[in-house]
Design a protein around this motif. Sequence first.
Motif, PDB file in Angstrom:
ATOM      1  N   LYS A  68       0.839  -1.205   0.000  1.00 59.02           N
ATOM      2  CA  LYS A  68       0.000   0.000   0.000  1.00 59.02           C
ATOM      3  C   LYS A  68       0.872   1.253   0.000  1.00 59.02           C
ATOM      4  CE  LYS A  68      -4.042  -1.909   2.300  1.00 59.02           C
ATOM      5  NZ  LYS A  68      -4.907  -1.853   3.486  1.00 59.02           N
ATOM      6  N   LEU A  69       1.963   1.211   0.747  1.00 63.60           N
ATOM      7  CA  LEU A  69       2.876   2.351   0.814  1.00 63.60           C
ATOM      8  C   LEU A  69       3.540   2.592  -0.539  1.00 63.60           C
ATOM      9  CD1 LEU A  69       4.166   4.556   2.512  1.00 63.60           C
ATOM     10  CD2 LEU A  69       5.920   2.900   3.205  1.00 63.60           C
ATOM     11  N   ALA A  70       3.946   1.529  -1.220  1.00 60.44           N
ATOM     12  CA  ALA A  70       4.558   1.669  -2.548  1.00 60.44           C
ATOM     13  C   ALA A  70       3.563   2.264  -3.543  1.00 60.44           C
ATOM     14  CB  ALA A  70       5.069   0.320  -3.044  1.00 60.44           C
ATOM     15  N   ALA A  71       2.313   1.807  -3.491  1.00 61.36           N
ATOM     16  CA  ALA A  71       1.280   2.355  -4.387  1.00 61.36           C
ATOM     17  C   ALA A  71       1.014   3.822  -4.052  1.00 61.36           C
ATOM     18  CB  ALA A  71      -0.011   1.538  -4.258  1.00 61.36           C
ATOM     19  N   TRP A  72       1.007   4.166  -2.774  1.00 62.74           N
ATOM     20  CA  TRP A  72       0.797   5.554  -2.365  1.00 62.74           C
ATOM     21  C   TRP A  72       1.955   6.426  -2.838  1.00 62.74           C
ATOM     22  CZ3 TRP A  72       3.447   9.040   0.637  1.00 62.74           C
ATOM     23  CH2 TRP A  72       2.749  10.198   0.980  1.00 62.74           C
ATOM     24  N   GLU A  73       3.191   5.961  -2.672  1.00 64.98           N
ATOM     25  CA  GLU A  73       4.359   6.738  -3.083  1.00 64.98           C
ATOM     26  C   GLU A  73       4.382   6.961  -4.598  1.00 64.98           C
ATOM     27  OE1 GLU A  73       7.531   4.491  -1.312  1.00 64.98           O
ATOM     28  OE2 GLU A  73       7.467   5.702   0.526  1.00 64.98           O
ATOM     29  N   TYR A  74       3.817   6.036  -5.366  1.00 70.47           N
ATOM     30  CA  TYR A  74       3.748   6.202  -6.818  1.00 70.47           C
ATOM     31  C   TYR A  74       2.874   7.400  -7.194  1.00 70.47           C
ATOM     32  CZ  TYR A  74       3.081   5.109 -11.734  1.00 70.47           C
ATOM     33  OH  TYR A  74       3.047   5.174 -13.114  1.00 70.47           O
ATOM     34  N   ARG A  75       1.831   7.660  -6.396  1.00 71.43           N
ATOM     35  CA  ARG A  75       0.909   8.767  -6.688  1.00 71.43           C
ATOM     36  C   ARG A  75       1.136  10.000  -5.816  1.00 71.43           C
ATOM     37  NH1 ARG A  75      -3.328   8.504  -9.959  1.00 71.43           N
ATOM     38  NH2 ARG A  75      -4.747   9.564  -8.537  1.00 71.43           N
ATOM     39  N   ASN A  76       2.149   9.971  -4.967  1.00 68.19           N
ATOM     40  CA  ASN A  76       2.446  11.078  -4.060  1.00 68.19           C
ATOM     41  C   ASN A  76       3.956  11.232  -3.956  1.00 68.19           C
ATOM     42  OD1 ASN A  76      -0.338  11.695  -2.567  1.00 68.19           O
ATOM     43  ND2 ASN A  76      -0.154   9.492  -2.874  1.00 68.19           N
ATOM     44  N   SER A  77       4.521  12.028  -4.817  1.00 70.94           N
ATOM     45  CA  SER A  77       5.971  12.187  -4.849  1.00 70.94           C
ATOM     46  C   SER A  77       6.306  13.548  -5.446  1.00 70.94           C
ATOM     47  CB  SER A  77       6.595  11.042  -5.667  1.00 70.94           C
ATOM     48  OG  SER A  77       7.995  11.085  -5.575  1.00 70.94           O
ATOM     49  N   GLY A  78       7.429  13.648  -6.122  1.00 68.75           N
ATOM     50  CA  GLY A  78       7.816  14.912  -6.734  1.00 68.75           C
ATOM     51  C   GLY A  78       9.068  14.768  -7.551  1.00 68.75           C
ATOM     52  N   GLY A  79       9.479  15.878  -8.163  1.00 78.16           N
ATOM     53  CA  GLY A  79      10.682  15.876  -8.980  1.00 78.16           C
ATOM     54  C   GLY A  79      10.905  17.239  -9.606  1.00 78.16           C
ATOM     55  N   ARG A  80      11.927  17.320 -10.433  1.00 73.69           N
ATOM     56  CA  ARG A  80      12.266  18.564 -11.125  1.00 73.69           C
ATOM     57  C   ARG A  80      11.567  18.593 -12.482  1.00 73.69           C
ATOM     58  NH1 ARG A  80      15.846  22.316 -10.046  1.00 73.69           N
ATOM     59  NH2 ARG A  80      17.008  21.002  -8.592  1.00 73.69           N
ATOM     60  N   LEU A  81      10.913  19.710 -12.788  1.00 71.57           N
ATOM     61  CA  LEU A  81      10.236  19.869 -14.072  1.00 71.57           C
ATOM     62  C   LEU A  81      11.289  19.993 -15.170  1.00 71.57           C
ATOM     63  CD1 LEU A  81       7.564  20.287 -15.623  1.00 71.57           C
ATOM     64  CD2 LEU A  81       7.817  22.733 -15.174  1.00 71.57           C
ATOM     65  N   ILE A  82      11.305  19.024 -16.090  1.00 74.37           N
ATOM     66  CA  ILE A  82      12.335  19.037 -17.133  1.00 74.37           C
ATOM     67  C   ILE A  82      11.777  19.204 -18.549  1.00 74.37           C
ATOM     68  CG2 ILE A  82      13.980  17.676 -15.798  1.00 74.37           C
ATOM     69  CD1 ILE A  82      13.171  15.269 -17.628  1.00 74.37           C
ATOM     70  N   ARG A  83      10.468  19.052 -18.708  1.00 76.58           N
ATOM     71  CA  ARG A  83       9.929  19.140 -20.064  1.00 76.58           C
ATOM     72  C   ARG A  83       8.462  19.522 -20.041  1.00 76.58           C
ATOM     73  NH1 ARG A  83      10.389  14.362 -24.585  1.00 76.58           N
ATOM     74  NH2 ARG A  83      10.132  15.702 -26.387  1.00 76.58           N
ATOM     75  N   LYS A  84       8.090  20.337 -21.013  1.00 80.02           N
ATOM     76  CA  LYS A  84       6.689  20.665 -21.268  1.00 80.02           C
ATOM     77  C   LYS A  84       6.453  20.347 -22.736  1.00 80.02           C
ATOM     78  CE  LYS A  84       6.613  24.694 -18.221  1.00 80.02           C
ATOM     79  NZ  LYS A  84       6.266  26.122 -18.178  1.00 80.02           N
ATOM     80  N   GLN A  85       5.629  19.365 -22.992  1.00 78.31           N
ATOM     81  CA  GLN A  85       5.385  18.950 -24.365  1.00 78.31           C
ATOM     82  C   GLN A  85       3.998  19.418 -24.796  1.00 78.31           C
ATOM     83  OE1 GLN A  85       5.997  14.770 -24.977  1.00 78.31           O
ATOM     84  NE2 GLN A  85       6.678  15.134 -27.061  1.00 78.31           N
ATOM     85  N   PRO A  86       3.917  20.197 -25.882  1.00 80.86           N
ATOM     86  CA  PRO A  86       2.618  20.710 -26.327  1.00 80.86           C
ATOM     87  C   PRO A  86       1.739  19.599 -26.912  1.00 80.86           C
ATOM     88  CG  PRO A  86       4.341  21.371 -27.860  1.00 80.86           C
ATOM     89  CD  PRO A  86       5.013  20.662 -26.718  1.00 80.86           C
ATOM     90  N   GLU A  87       0.460  19.920 -27.048  1.00 78.78           N
ATOM     91  CA  GLU A  87      -0.484  18.990 -27.681  1.00 78.78           C
ATOM     92  C   GLU A  87      -0.002  18.678 -29.091  1.00 78.78           C
ATOM     93  OE1 GLU A  87      -4.963  19.394 -27.349  1.00 78.78           O
ATOM     94  OE2 GLU A  87      -4.589  20.091 -29.393  1.00 78.78           O
ATOM     95  N   ARG A  88      -0.204  17.427 -29.515  1.00 77.81           N
ATOM     96  CA  ARG A  88       0.229  17.033 -30.858  1.00 77.81           C
ATOM     97  C   ARG A  88      -0.740  16.018 -31.448  1.00 77.81           C
ATOM     98  NH1 ARG A  88       2.659  15.078 -26.689  1.00 77.81           N
ATOM     99  NH2 ARG A  88       3.387  12.966 -26.561  1.00 77.81           N
ATOM    100  N   ARG A  89      -0.684  15.923 -32.752  1.00 77.86           N
ATOM    101  CA  ARG A  89      -1.533  14.980 -33.497  1.00 77.86           C
ATOM    102  C   ARG A  89      -0.682  13.865 -34.072  1.00 77.86           C
ATOM    103  NH1 ARG A  89      -6.563  15.985 -34.675  1.00 77.86           N
ATOM    104  NH2 ARG A  89      -7.431  18.035 -34.304  1.00 77.86           N
TER     105      ARG A  89
END
Length: 158
Positions: A32-53
């Motif tokens: 349960k803790l591993a599943a929680w940590e997967y959805r509750n964490s953080g990091g450095r923003l490295i990329r913003k990818q625009p919408e694409r087709r």
Amino acid sequence: MSAQLIYDLVPLGAIVRFSDGTPRPPERHRKKLAAWEYRNSGGRLIRKQPERRVGNTVISASITLHTGDYGGDGVVVLRVHRSFSVDSDLKFAVTERPKAGAVRVVDRPGEDAELVYLAGSRADAETWLQSHGYPNAVLDEVMADAVAADVAEGRTAA
């Protein structure tokens, strides 16, 4: 704040936390803790990818966080990135923005560029770039007026 606001307002290099709002389970519940940590964490923003087709399919805009490195003795064996659609149901918060004078090293010019290193100064960025193989890299200095504009417009860390 939503992933869309992170995409729209937060600069590359910022530290971002994400959460689903659920309480942390006890340490003894490892799965349960591993599943929680997967959805509750953080990091450095490295990329913003625009919408694409792609053909008839529309892929929505997304953000990518660098969440960790694994290895030993100064050698990175595995780099972990997490990408989130701007439609994500998770809640995001900026905990730290790049400081004025810092220099972002991005792998290529353009809006689809990815942050590969955040240096404290231009000299540090140039030194790092000489020892790493990014021939199309671009140096982007974080300006004091951009940081001040974020504060004036109410876009400080939430």
